[in-house]
Design a protein around this motif. Structure first.
Motif, short mmCIF file in Angstrom:
data_model
loop_
_atom_site.label_atom_id
_atom_site.label_comp_id
_atom_site.label_asym_id
_atom_site.label_seq_id
_atom_site.Cartn_x
_atom_site.Cartn_y
_atom_site.Cartn_z
N MET A 52 0.85 -1.19 0.00
CA MET A 52 0.00 0.00 0.00
C MET A 52 0.89 1.24 0.00
SD MET A 52 -2.75 1.14 2.92
CE MET A 52 -3.53 -0.46 2.91
N SER A 53 0.62 2.18 -0.89
CA SER A 53 1.46 3.36 -0.98
C SER A 53 0.72 4.63 -0.62
CB SER A 53 2.00 3.50 -2.41
OG SER A 53 0.94 3.62 -3.34
N LYS A 54 -0.54 4.51 -0.20
CA LYS A 54 -1.30 5.71 0.16
C LYS A 54 -2.17 5.42 1.37
CE LYS A 54 -4.87 4.55 -3.28
NZ LYS A 54 -5.55 5.02 -4.50
N TYR A 55 -2.68 6.48 1.96
CA TYR A 55 -3.60 6.35 3.09
C TYR A 55 -4.97 5.90 2.59
CZ TYR A 55 -0.34 9.26 5.82
OH TYR A 55 0.75 9.78 6.48
N VAL A 56 -5.69 5.20 3.45
CA VAL A 56 -7.10 4.90 3.20
C VAL A 56 -7.88 5.46 4.38
CG1 VAL A 56 -8.85 3.12 2.90
CG2 VAL A 56 -6.59 2.81 1.87
N LEU A 57 -8.76 6.40 4.09
CA LEU A 57 -9.58 7.04 5.12
C LEU A 57 -10.98 6.45 5.07
CD1 LEU A 57 -10.22 9.21 7.25
CD2 LEU A 57 -10.63 10.81 5.34
N ILE A 58 -11.37 5.82 6.15
CA ILE A 58 -12.74 5.30 6.27
C ILE A 58 -13.56 6.37 6.99
CG2 ILE A 58 -14.21 3.47 7.15
CD1 ILE A 58 -11.79 1.62 7.02
N GLY A 59 -14.60 6.84 6.31
CA GLY A 59 -15.39 7.92 6.87
C GLY A 59 -16.86 7.78 6.52
N SER A 60 -17.65 8.71 7.02
CA SER A 60 -19.08 8.75 6.75
C SER A 60 -19.51 10.18 6.51
CB SER A 60 -19.88 8.16 7.93
OG SER A 60 -19.64 6.79 8.08
N LYS A 61 -20.51 10.36 5.70
CA LYS A 61 -20.97 11.69 5.34
C LYS A 61 -21.34 12.49 6.59
CE LYS A 61 -24.30 14.24 2.53
NZ LYS A 61 -25.43 14.19 1.58
N GLY A 62 -20.82 13.71 6.66
CA GLY A 62 -21.20 14.63 7.72
C GLY A 62 -20.57 14.35 9.07
N CYS A 63 -19.68 13.38 9.16
CA CYS A 63 -19.10 12.99 10.45
C CYS A 63 -17.72 13.63 10.64
CB CYS A 63 -19.02 11.47 10.54
SG CYS A 63 -20.63 10.66 10.63
N GLY A 64 -17.09 13.28 11.76
CA GLY A 64 -15.79 13.84 12.07
C GLY A 64 -14.72 13.47 11.08
N SER A 65 -14.95 12.45 10.30
CA SER A 65 -13.99 12.07 9.27
C SER A 65 -13.81 13.16 8.22
CB SER A 65 -14.42 10.77 8.59
OG SER A 65 -15.76 10.87 8.11
N VAL A 66 -14.80 14.06 8.12
CA VAL A 66 -14.68 15.16 7.16
C VAL A 66 -13.49 16.06 7.54
CG1 VAL A 66 -15.86 17.11 6.09
CG2 VAL A 66 -17.16 15.08 6.74
N VAL A 67 -13.25 16.23 8.84
CA VAL A 67 -12.09 17.02 9.28
C VAL A 67 -10.81 16.43 8.72
CG1 VAL A 67 -10.76 17.79 11.27
CG2 VAL A 67 -13.25 17.74 11.39
N LEU A 70 -14.20 0.33 18.40
CA LEU A 70 -15.31 1.23 18.71
C LEU A 70 -16.25 1.41 17.52
CD1 LEU A 70 -13.53 4.02 20.80
CD2 LEU A 70 -14.87 2.07 21.63
N GLY A 71 -15.81 0.98 16.34
CA GLY A 71 -16.66 1.12 15.15
C GLY A 71 -16.92 2.56 14.78
N GLN A 72 -15.94 3.43 15.00
CA GLN A 72 -16.11 4.85 14.75
C GLN A 72 -15.28 5.32 13.57
OE1 GLN A 72 -15.03 6.57 18.56
NE2 GLN A 72 -17.06 6.22 19.43
N VAL A 73 -15.70 6.46 13.02
CA VAL A 73 -14.92 7.15 11.99
C VAL A 73 -14.52 8.51 12.56
CG1 VAL A 73 -16.05 5.97 10.09
CG2 VAL A 73 -17.03 8.11 10.92
N PRO A 74 -13.34 9.01 12.14
CA PRO A 74 -12.44 8.46 11.13
C PRO A 74 -11.61 7.29 11.63
CG PRO A 74 -11.46 10.41 12.11
CD PRO A 74 -12.83 10.29 12.69
N THR A 75 -11.39 6.35 10.75
CA THR A 75 -10.40 5.31 10.94
C THR A 75 -9.47 5.38 9.73
OG1 THR A 75 -11.79 3.87 12.28
CG2 THR A 75 -10.03 2.82 11.01
N LEU A 76 -8.19 5.45 10.02
CA LEU A 76 -7.21 5.69 8.96
C LEU A 76 -6.26 4.50 8.85
CD1 LEU A 76 -6.12 7.89 6.95
CD2 LEU A 76 -4.49 8.52 8.76
N ILE A 77 -6.19 3.94 7.65
CA ILE A 77 -5.21 2.89 7.38
C ILE A 77 -3.98 3.57 6.78
CG2 ILE A 77 -4.75 0.72 6.20
CD1 ILE A 77 -7.77 0.31 5.98
N MET A 78 -2.86 3.39 7.44
CA MET A 78 -1.62 4.05 7.03
C MET A 78 -1.02 3.37 5.80
SD MET A 78 -1.18 6.28 9.59
CE MET A 78 0.53 6.54 10.05
N PRO A 79 -0.13 4.04 5.10
CA PRO A 79 0.51 3.42 3.94
C PRO A 79 1.20 2.11 4.26
CG PRO A 79 0.89 5.78 3.91
CD PRO A 79 0.23 5.48 5.23
N ASP A 80 1.68 1.92 5.50
CA ASP A 80 2.34 0.66 5.86
C ASP A 80 1.37 -0.39 6.38
OD1 ASP A 80 1.69 1.58 8.37
OD2 ASP A 80 3.76 1.77 9.09
N GLY A 81 0.06 -0.06 6.39
CA GLY A 81 -0.96 -1.00 6.83
C GLY A 81 -1.38 -0.85 8.27
#
Length: 209
Positions: free
Chosen positions: A1-16, A51-62
């Motif tokens: 993996m060479s990039k971040y993966v951002l798991i988010g939901s519309k209108g939630c804190g993941s937007v930040v 916790l099943g919350q967003v944002p959850t971020l998968i780093m480039p190294d996994g």
């Protein structure tokens, strides 16, 4: 993996975090899911974040990061030119840290604990009153931020990730109209972010502004 993966939901804190990624120029992929709905998306999220919350971020190294303030501080270190946080030698650094943690530890949880009062097994006839009480308390908390805010950015002339939080969180209860009436300096900060072409599309997509 060479990039971040951002798991988010519309209108939630993941937007930040999505906004911060854009500011940083980070290479990332957004996986937008309805994080509260049972199904394979939530099952995967729970495997990554108990916790099943967003944002959850998968780093480039996994590796996995959670907690938006932690992610912001990571991005500030990884992409210093983005100025998401003042440098450690900057006199604004203590204020930035104080109010970043205040936003996520004091104001943010009022949404977590009041958006769905039934979750806490409150009697039905008590739920509306509970939400009103929490909403009023949230306004008191925001009032402290308004009192110390500068403009055009929270830290004066210097952009920071706190501006992104304000631009996102003003859309939550009690809502944009009441927020703008009560907190003119914070509204100016949020409007400056919303009018920035770098951020405007994301905010419109999430909050239909």
């Amino acid at each position: 993996m060479s990039k971040y993966v951002l798991i988010g939901s519309k209108g939630c804190g993941s937007v930040v975090i999505e906004l911060a990624m854009l500011k940083a120029g980070a290479e990332f992929e957004l996986e937008e899911i309805p994080y509260l709905e049972p199904g394979p998306d939530r099952d995967r999220l729970l495997e990554l974040n108990p916790l099943g919350q967003v944002p959850t971020l998968i780093m480039p190294d996994g590796d996995v990061m959670t907690e938006s303030a932690a992610i912001i501080l990571h991005l500030a270190d990884a992409f210093p030119d983005a100025k998401l946080a003042p440098a450690t030698s900057d006199r604004q650094r203590p204020a930035f840290l104080r109010w970043l943690i205040y936003l996520v530890s004091e104001i943010y949880p009022t949404s977590t604990f009041s958006d769905d009062p039934a979750r806490w097994q409150l009697p039905k006839d008590a739920q509306d009153g509970y939400k009103r009480t929490v909403d009023q308390y949230r306004k008191t908390l925001w009032g402290h931020v308004e009192d110390v805010a500068d403009t055009p950015c929270f830290l004066g002339n210097d952009f920071s990730a706190i501006d992104l939080y304000i631009a996102v969180m003003r859309n939550w209860r009690p809502g944009r109209k009441e927020f703008s009436q009560s907190f003119p300096k914070l509204t100016e900060i949020a409007d400056n972010i919303a009018n920035d072409p770098m951020f405007s599309g994301v905010l419109k997509r999430n909050f239909d502004t």
